[in-house]
Design a protein around this motif. Sequence first.
Motif, PDB file in Angstrom:
ATOM      1  N   SER A  91      -9.624  19.188 -20.962  1.00  0.00           N
ATOM      2  CA  SER A  91     -10.039  19.932 -22.139  1.00  0.00           C
ATOM      3  C   SER A  91      -8.821  20.453 -22.859  1.00  0.00           C
ATOM      4  O   SER A  91      -7.858  20.897 -22.245  1.00  0.00           O
ATOM      5  N   TRP A  92      -8.872  20.388 -24.182  1.00  0.00           N
ATOM      6  CA  TRP A  92      -7.770  20.903 -24.990  1.00  0.00           C
ATOM      7  C   TRP A  92      -7.941  22.392 -25.295  1.00  0.00           C
ATOM      8  O   TRP A  92      -7.013  23.034 -25.770  1.00  0.00           O
ATOM      9  N   GLY A  93      -9.135  22.922 -25.090  1.00  0.00           N
ATOM     10  CA  GLY A  93      -9.413  24.301 -25.459  1.00  0.00           C
ATOM     11  C   GLY A  93      -8.980  25.279 -24.380  1.00  0.00           C
ATOM     12  O   GLY A  93      -8.707  24.911 -23.226  1.00  0.00           O
ATOM     13  N   PRO A  94      -8.912  26.566 -24.704  1.00  0.00           N
ATOM     14  CA  PRO A  94      -8.552  27.578 -23.720  1.00  0.00           C
ATOM     15  C   PRO A  94      -9.654  27.734 -22.673  1.00  0.00           C
ATOM     16  O   PRO A  94     -10.828  27.516 -22.947  1.00  0.00           O
ATOM     17  N   ARG A  95      -9.266  28.124 -21.456  1.00  0.00           N
ATOM     18  CA  ARG A  95     -10.250  28.283 -20.377  1.00  0.00           C
ATOM     19  C   ARG A  95     -11.070  29.552 -20.549  1.00  0.00           C
ATOM     20  O   ARG A  95     -12.163  29.671 -19.999  1.00  0.00           O
ATOM     21  N   HIS A  96     -10.522  30.522 -21.256  1.00  0.00           N
ATOM     22  CA  HIS A  96     -11.218  31.789 -21.440  1.00  0.00           C
ATOM     23  C   HIS A  96     -11.286  32.107 -22.925  1.00  0.00           C
ATOM     24  O   HIS A  96     -10.528  31.597 -23.734  1.00  0.00           O
ATOM     25  N   GLY A  97     -12.206  33.021 -23.265  1.00  0.00           N
ATOM     26  CA  GLY A  97     -12.325  33.435 -24.658  1.00  0.00           C
ATOM     27  C   GLY A  97     -13.326  32.605 -25.426  1.00  0.00           C
ATOM     28  O   GLY A  97     -14.146  31.876 -24.866  1.00  0.00           O
ATOM     29  N   ARG A  98     -13.250  32.716 -26.748  1.00  0.00           N
ATOM     30  CA  ARG A  98     -14.207  32.041 -27.601  1.00  0.00           C
ATOM     31  C   ARG A  98     -14.036  30.525 -27.528  1.00  0.00           C
ATOM     32  O   ARG A  98     -12.915  30.030 -27.418  1.00  0.00           O
ATOM     33  N   PRO A  99     -15.139  29.781 -27.582  1.00  0.00           N
ATOM     34  CA  PRO A  99     -15.018  28.321 -27.590  1.00  0.00           C
ATOM     35  C   PRO A  99     -14.316  27.836 -28.852  1.00  0.00           C
ATOM     36  O   PRO A  99     -14.386  28.465 -29.906  1.00  0.00           O
ATOM     37  N   VAL A 100     -13.636  26.720 -28.725  1.00  0.00           N
ATOM     38  CA  VAL A 100     -12.918  26.142 -29.855  1.00  0.00           C
ATOM     39  C   VAL A 100     -13.907  25.515 -30.828  1.00  0.00           C
ATOM     40  O   VAL A 100     -14.799  24.767 -30.434  1.00  0.00           O
ATOM     41  N   ARG A 101     -13.745  25.830 -32.100  1.00  0.00           N
ATOM     42  CA  ARG A 101     -14.592  25.243 -33.143  1.00  0.00           C
ATOM     43  C   ARG A 101     -13.802  24.149 -33.856  1.00  0.00           C
ATOM     44  O   ARG A 101     -12.697  24.383 -34.326  1.00  0.00           O
TER      45      ARG A 101
ATOM     46  N   ALA B 165      -4.045  19.613 -28.402  1.00  0.00           N
ATOM     47  CA  ALA B 165      -3.758  18.635 -27.352  1.00  0.00           C
ATOM     48  C   ALA B 165      -2.315  18.670 -26.875  1.00  0.00           C
ATOM     49  O   ALA B 165      -2.032  18.390 -25.704  1.00  0.00           O
ATOM     50  N   ARG B 166      -1.383  19.026 -27.779  1.00  0.00           N
ATOM     51  CA  ARG B 166       0.033  18.853 -27.458  1.00  0.00           C
ATOM     52  C   ARG B 166       0.806  20.167 -27.327  1.00  0.00           C
ATOM     53  O   ARG B 166       1.926  20.156 -26.835  1.00  0.00           O
ATOM     54  N   SER B 167       0.237  21.266 -27.785  1.00  0.00           N
ATOM     55  CA  SER B 167       0.933  22.549 -27.706  1.00  0.00           C
ATOM     56  C   SER B 167       0.277  23.404 -26.633  1.00  0.00           C
ATOM     57  O   SER B 167      -0.810  23.946 -26.833  1.00  0.00           O
ATOM     58  N   HIS B 168       0.916  23.476 -25.490  1.00  0.00           N
ATOM     59  CA  HIS B 168       0.348  24.214 -24.366  1.00  0.00           C
ATOM     60  C   HIS B 168       0.746  25.675 -24.488  1.00  0.00           C
ATOM     61  O   HIS B 168       1.708  26.145 -23.889  1.00  0.00           O
ATOM     62  N   GLY B 169      -0.024  26.389 -25.236  1.00  0.00           N
ATOM     63  CA  GLY B 169       0.271  27.793 -25.472  1.00  0.00           C
ATOM     64  C   GLY B 169      -0.661  28.343 -26.522  1.00  0.00           C
ATOM     65  O   GLY B 169      -1.516  27.633 -27.069  1.00  0.00           O
ATOM     66  N   SER B 170      -0.511  29.609 -26.826  1.00  0.00           N
ATOM     67  CA  SER B 170      -1.376  30.267 -27.795  1.00  0.00           C
ATOM     68  C   SER B 170      -0.957  29.918 -29.218  1.00  0.00           C
ATOM     69  O   SER B 170       0.120  29.362 -29.464  1.00  0.00           O
ATOM     70  N   ALA B 171      -1.828  30.309 -30.166  1.00  0.00           N
ATOM     71  CA  ALA B 171      -1.496  30.120 -31.575  1.00  0.00           C
ATOM     72  C   ALA B 171      -0.245  30.904 -31.938  1.00  0.00           C
ATOM     73  O   ALA B 171       0.591  30.438 -32.726  1.00  0.00           O
TER      74      ALA B 171
ATOM     75  N   ARG C 280       7.170  28.573 -32.603  1.00  0.00           N
ATOM     76  CA  ARG C 280       7.824  27.262 -32.589  1.00  0.00           C
ATOM     77  C   ARG C 280       8.014  26.737 -34.005  1.00  0.00           C
ATOM     78  O   ARG C 280       9.033  26.127 -34.325  1.00  0.00           O
ATOM     79  N   LEU C 281       7.023  26.968 -34.863  1.00  0.00           N
ATOM     80  CA  LEU C 281       7.185  26.585 -36.264  1.00  0.00           C
ATOM     81  C   LEU C 281       8.356  27.331 -36.892  1.00  0.00           C
ATOM     82  O   LEU C 281       9.176  26.737 -37.611  1.00  0.00           O
ATOM     83  N   GLU C 282       8.451  28.622 -36.612  1.00  0.00           N
ATOM     84  CA  GLU C 282       9.542  29.429 -37.175  1.00  0.00           C
ATOM     85  C   GLU C 282      10.892  28.946 -36.682  1.00  0.00           C
ATOM     86  O   GLU C 282      11.871  28.928 -37.438  1.00  0.00           O
ATOM     87  N   ALA C 283      10.942  28.534 -35.408  1.00  0.00           N
ATOM     88  CA  ALA C 283      12.205  28.031 -34.859  1.00  0.00           C
ATOM     89  C   ALA C 283      12.675  26.780 -35.583  1.00  0.00           C
ATOM     90  O   ALA C 283      13.875  26.464 -35.578  1.00  0.00           O
ATOM     91  N   HIS C 284      11.737  26.071 -36.196  1.00  0.00           N
ATOM     92  CA  HIS C 284      12.087  24.858 -36.954  1.00  0.00           C
ATOM     93  C   HIS C 284      12.147  25.129 -38.453  1.00  0.00           C
ATOM     94  O   HIS C 284      12.143  24.188 -39.252  1.00  0.00           O
ATOM     95  N   GLY C 285      12.195  26.405 -38.828  1.00  0.00           N
ATOM     96  CA  GLY C 285      12.386  26.753 -40.223  1.00  0.00           C
ATOM     97  C   GLY C 285      11.130  26.836 -41.052  1.00  0.00           C
ATOM     98  O   GLY C 285      11.203  26.845 -42.290  1.00  0.00           O
ATOM     99  N   HIS C 286       9.961  26.922 -40.422  1.00  0.00           N
ATOM    100  CA  HIS C 286       8.701  26.997 -41.152  1.00  0.00           C
ATOM    101  C   HIS C 286       8.027  28.323 -40.839  1.00  0.00           C
ATOM    102  O   HIS C 286       7.527  28.536 -39.734  1.00  0.00           O
ATOM    103  N   LEU C 287       8.011  29.218 -41.800  1.00  0.00           N
ATOM    104  CA  LEU C 287       7.442  30.549 -41.616  1.00  0.00           C
ATOM    105  C   LEU C 287       5.957  30.512 -41.965  1.00  0.00           C
ATOM    106  O   LEU C 287       5.579  30.470 -43.138  1.00  0.00           O
ATOM    107  N   VAL C 288       5.126  30.513 -40.943  1.00  0.00           N
ATOM    108  CA  VAL C 288       3.674  30.463 -41.109  1.00  0.00           C
ATOM    109  C   VAL C 288       3.073  31.532 -40.200  1.00  0.00           C
ATOM    110  O   VAL C 288       3.223  31.475 -38.983  1.00  0.00           O
TER     111      VAL C 288
END
Length: 516
Positions: free
Chosen positions: A2-12, A41-47, A53-61
Amino acid sequence: MSWGPRHGRPVRILRDPTAIRGRTIDAGARVSWLLRVNRLARSHGSAAQFVERLEAHGHLVGQSSLCRYETAVEPVPLSVVSGYELALGLPRGRLVGVCGGLDQMFGGALAPAPSPEQLRRPELFDALGEWETRIDSGSMSGSDWARLAEIVSQPTGPVLPPSLLRSWVRVLVEESMRAVREAYTTRLHALGLLLADPRISRIVLGVLEDVSAEPGTQPMVDVLAVLGTSSDPNVVRWLIQRFERAEGELRWGVGYALVGLICRETMPAKLVPALTRAVLNVAAEGPGTGLPGFMVAQRLSAELMQRVVGRLGTYPALTAAGARVQSPANLREYRAAALQESGLEDPMVDRLLREALSPDFVERRHYSSLLLAASPYRDTLANACLEVLGNGHESYVGDAAAGCLVYLARDKHRRRLVELLATAPRQRRALLAALSRCGGVPADVDLAGLPASPEMAPHVVRAAGMSGHPAVHTFATHPELSGSDLQTTAQWWRRTGPAVTDTRRDPRPVVMDLAG
């Protein structure tokens, strides 16, 4: 799995709310979906970690912006799509090429792009020099081509000598004809950007005329189809005139471009009578060469389609079981494979599979297949297609599976594809195309000895050419083929070279800072 988190709200997961047989699609929702499933699928971590990680690559989001982008509340800038590639470690252009092409074809897929920042003269001089060096050495990546196209097609961009621009466009066209994976999508995106400038679009048309007139020229369908993203009336007139004059693959490519214009509702009303005459004249040639006329008529009007059927003498639409987009072949098995991969109920993958498995909407089929190929579902769906073919389907079920493999197959699937060349002869054309795009036909496969009908022979030569296969030399020099179209095509492949990929090209981008 599963790509979704094990706990918390289900992924929509997003859905495309448009009707399955409606006039349009929600391209923006599809971009948002592609970003979301790749991150899950590819980012094993929270939003929050992904934002870092985006910021580390120069993208401020910010997290709130990330949420709005991934739920299609706010259109996604192409620069953010590029940021996802960097943060997820994907090859340059993997997402950008698909999303950029989707936006050019259907509109509304991305946020409006801001104009690139004006380069100072020293920066522009250095950038042009770097591009010239790379073009001459054959080391331009698709992302480099897109940057170049973005700069020179702007109203305030540099004015290059037409002869120089023409030579560069020719290289781009010839590479696009042979490109695969992200090298393919990014180059076609670059061509679409160039078509936005009427002056440059005339140069593009001239190059296409020259290239298509070369003896033996083969893979031009997709390059010609990009013309359907142009709003230039001169391009539309060229397409209508060419539709009547062209033959074979060239006519199909022009037909796809005309379908694109109709679907985007950018066909000028004053040119519809000329298009109608061209469609009827093409259909009058009969079912042998007139089928592209039916394809265009289907999208133009029901009344014209009836007239075309009368001239063809037959109704050529595929009526096999499993060919309709509402209930495509083996959909249940593909959905089960996707669910097993992600562990998520994904209505978007269901929609994309329906369009990829059916010939009902040719332009949607192409872009839905590209989206699936850029998604983390790619491998599991490719395996499902191979399983379908391994079960010996000689019906449309097998045809649909083989058609999907053209987009989904990877290098690791090559041996299985080679085996199927012998056991699935009905799908041999698609299997050869799939091999051409996923690393090539292995050199130990006897392509020269492969049984081939006159209709199949050009596809065998194309597979050999794309693969850099030894059989190209045989086809190009065999005395029994002297003077034949087959030998002329093989000689074209010897001149132009095999498939273009960006994997062995210089990974460094041309140094410049572009907004958007």
